[in-house]
Design a protein around this motif. Structure first.
Motif, mmCIF file in Angstrom:
data_model
loop_
_atom_site.group_PDB
_atom_site.id
_atom_site.type_symbol
_atom_site.label_atom_id
_atom_site.label_comp_id
_atom_site.label_asym_id
_atom_site.label_seq_id
_atom_site.Cartn_x
_atom_site.Cartn_y
_atom_site.Cartn_z
ATOM 1 N N ALA A 108 0.793 -1.316 -0.084
ATOM 2 C CA ALA A 108 -0.200 0.261 0.348
ATOM 3 C C ALA A 108 0.715 1.145 -0.138
ATOM 4 O O ALA A 108 0.195 2.505 -0.830
ATOM 5 C CB ALA A 108 -0.724 -0.251 1.742
ATOM 6 N N ILE A 109 1.656 1.225 0.366
ATOM 7 C CA ILE A 109 2.924 2.197 0.952
ATOM 8 C C ILE A 109 3.048 2.541 -0.868
ATOM 9 O O ILE A 109 3.448 3.894 -1.125
ATOM 10 C CB ILE A 109 3.862 2.783 1.764
ATOM 11 N N GLY A 110 3.791 1.791 -1.444
ATOM 12 C CA GLY A 110 4.297 1.363 -2.853
ATOM 13 C C GLY A 110 3.359 2.033 -3.505
ATOM 14 O O GLY A 110 3.194 3.206 -4.536
ATOM 15 N N PHE A 111 1.745 1.534 -3.552
ATOM 16 C CA PHE A 111 0.935 2.315 -4.197
ATOM 17 C C PHE A 111 1.122 3.759 -4.154
ATOM 18 O O PHE A 111 -0.069 4.504 -4.235
ATOM 19 C CB PHE A 111 -0.401 1.868 -4.643
ATOM 20 N N MET A 112 0.821 4.438 -2.412
ATOM 21 C CA MET A 112 1.327 5.682 -1.964
ATOM 22 C C MET A 112 1.307 6.102 -3.350
ATOM 23 O O MET A 112 1.421 7.436 -3.773
ATOM 24 C CB MET A 112 0.922 6.181 -1.195
ATOM 25 N N SER A 113 2.627 5.972 -3.715
ATOM 26 C CA SER A 113 4.017 6.647 -4.877
ATOM 27 C C SER A 113 2.957 6.986 -6.570
ATOM 28 O O SER A 113 3.897 8.050 -6.979
ATOM 29 C CB SER A 113 4.800 5.732 -5.392
ATOM 30 N N PHE A 114 1.661 6.050 -6.871
ATOM 31 C CA PHE A 114 1.024 7.039 -7.597
ATOM 32 C C PHE A 114 0.628 8.055 -7.686
ATOM 33 O O PHE A 114 -0.477 8.492 -8.565
ATOM 34 C CB PHE A 114 -0.238 5.430 -8.068
ATOM 35 N N GLY A 115 -0.083 8.425 -6.428
ATOM 36 C CA GLY A 115 -0.943 9.919 -5.854
ATOM 37 C C GLY A 115 -0.585 10.563 -6.630
ATOM 38 O O GLY A 115 -1.578 11.537 -7.109
#
Lengths: 215, 248
Positions: free
Chosen positions: B202-209
């Motif tokens: 989830a932390i990794g996917f936050m980079s798509f923010g």
């Protein structure tokens, strides 16, 4: 009905630790993670689930002999949906700001696996009083985890509890902030909820090795 | 057209059902032990979402919204004149949405049993459990609360949310298959390590923010607190809890 029998007390106490719906039965995870950034929504959600699960268990238990097996999922869904609509309307009437924060997650209580899980596992085969205790017990177990996660996330993430600044004021640098403490802003973000629950599971299984999974 | 592309990528990466909103976690955790069953369940979820979100959109448009019943006495163009202008049935959303979802899942079950009995057997109890998968009801409820405007956008939203969920469950299944041979501490084995890995993903996917907003908005958490970093999903803007956020 003053003193509960031993079996009845177990119905309430077991889900608090050894048979916890979130950490052992792996149910009800979704809302446990999403709304626990602060303590207040966690408590409101826990109370809502206690209401829905307790009453729902009683209703299903009273109807258990007349529900045809083929449509029982639909009947369960209707009972839960009705109770959740009541909770939603009450929240909108008496705590509008909070209901906006909780937004869709009140509606998602309907799909909270704990509720359907307890209906299937307990209410369909037991009497109303025992079902009520089982419902309240499981909802309390769920609530305990929610409150623990909400407590740590709010405390470490924004230095407040229930909105009260307990560690001092971060802007004026009083209290703990005077010695250079900073809020861990990451704690209020979604991924930390997962990691906090992972740590709770770690602690729980270290203390009770019977719960460790075989590979 | 641009709207569609933006919604598509936003729903898969920025508003990922699992990593941003934790919807569908129960079946996500339970079915992710093998990649093959994860793929089957993911595909079923994509199908159910793609069908139920537009269906519920029509229900919302023509029955549930305030004044939506105007078409009943012919006043579709001028809803203010209709006798039904004051009717607000939105409190029935939960029941109607869950009813369409349960029906659709029953249909999917029948279709899967007929066309792929092996998949039906490997999914077991989890196929009917899609009906109570929070991701499905969540998709419809988010569609309603974000006031998605057209049926085509609703279809797009359902499909892309499903793909996002599929991506998440296949990824975690692949990882779990690999770490069975790793030296995980016993209390963390199984459920605990899956939670922590999902948190890291989830932390990794936050980079798509910042992907679609270029990092210009200052997003906030659902509870209305602003964060120091700019990497939160931009969709938080649309939840009207805070006056601090600059909405589009």
């Amino acid at each position: 009905m003053g003193l509960l029998s031993k079996k009845d007390t177990r119905l309430i106490l077991d889900p608090l630790a050894d048979d916890n719906p979130i950490t052992i039965q792996v149910l009800g995870i979704c809302s446990a993670l999403a709304i626990t950034a602060q303590l207040k929504p966690s408590i409101v959600m826990a109370v809502s689930v206690i209401f829905v699960l307790g009453l729902g268990n009683v209703v299903i238990s009273l109807m258990r002999n007349i529900i045809p097996s083929k449509i029982r999922i639909i009947v369960q869904l209707i009972v839960v949906a009705t109770l959740v609509i009541i909770v939603d309307q009450v929240l909108k009437a008496f705590a509008y700001e909070l209901s906006k924060e909780l937004s869709v997650f009140i509606g998602l209580i309907i799909t909270n696996c704990i509720i359907m899980g307890r209906f299937e596992a307990f209410a369909l085969g037991n009497g109303p009083w025992k079902s009520f205790l089982d419902g309240v017990g499981n909802a309390l177990g769920y609530g305990v985890i929610l409150i623990i996660v909400g407590f740590f996330r709010e405390l470490l993430g924004s230095g407040t509890l229930f909105g009260f600044k307990v560690l001092g004021d971060s802007v004026e640098k009083t209290g703990l902030y005077a010695i250079g403490y900073e809020n861990n802003g990451f704690m209020v973000l979604p991924p930390m909820a997962l990691i906090v629950v992972g740590i709770i599971i770690w602690v729980q299984r270290s203390r009770n090795s019977a719960l460790i999974e075989e590979n | 057209m641009l709207e569609h592309i933006e919604l598509f990528f936003k729903s898969i990466f920025v508003d990922n059902m699992v990593f941003a909103y934790f919807l569908g976690m129960c079946s996500y955790l339970a079915v992710s032990k093998k990649v093959s069953t994860a793929v089957g369940l993911g595909a079923a979820v994509i199908f159910v979402l793609t069908v139920t979100v537009p269906l519920n959109w029509f229900l919302d448009q023509y029955i549930l919204q305030p004044g939506a019943l105007a078409w009943l006495d012919g006043n579709r163009e001028t809803p203010e004149l209709s006798a039904y202008a004051d009717y607000d049935l939105s409190f029935l959303s939960f029941i109607l949405f869950i009813a369409t979802i349960a029906t659709m899942v029953q249909l999917v079950e029948i279709i899967v049993e007929k066309f792929s009995p092996s998949l039906y057997n490997s999914l077991g109890i989890f196929l009917p459990l899609i009906a109570v998968n929070c991701a499905i009801l969540g998709g419809s409820l988010f569609m309603q609360s974000r006031e998605i405007e057209t049926a085509a956008l609703a279809l797009n939203y359902g499909f892309s949310s499903g793909i996002g969920w599929f991506l998440a469950i296949v990824a975690i299944a692949a990882i779990r298959e690999k770490i069975r041979y790793s030296n995980v501490p016993p209390p963390l084995r199984g459920l605990g390590i899956t939670f922590i890995i999902t948190g890291l993903m989830a932390i990794g996917f936050m980079s798509f923010g910042g992907m679609l907003t270029g990092g210009e908005d200052a997003p906030t958490t659902p509870q209305g607190q602003s964060t120091q970093t700019n990497t939160l999903p931009a969709i938080e803007n649309e939840i009207e809890t805070t006056p601090l956020v600059v909405s589009e």
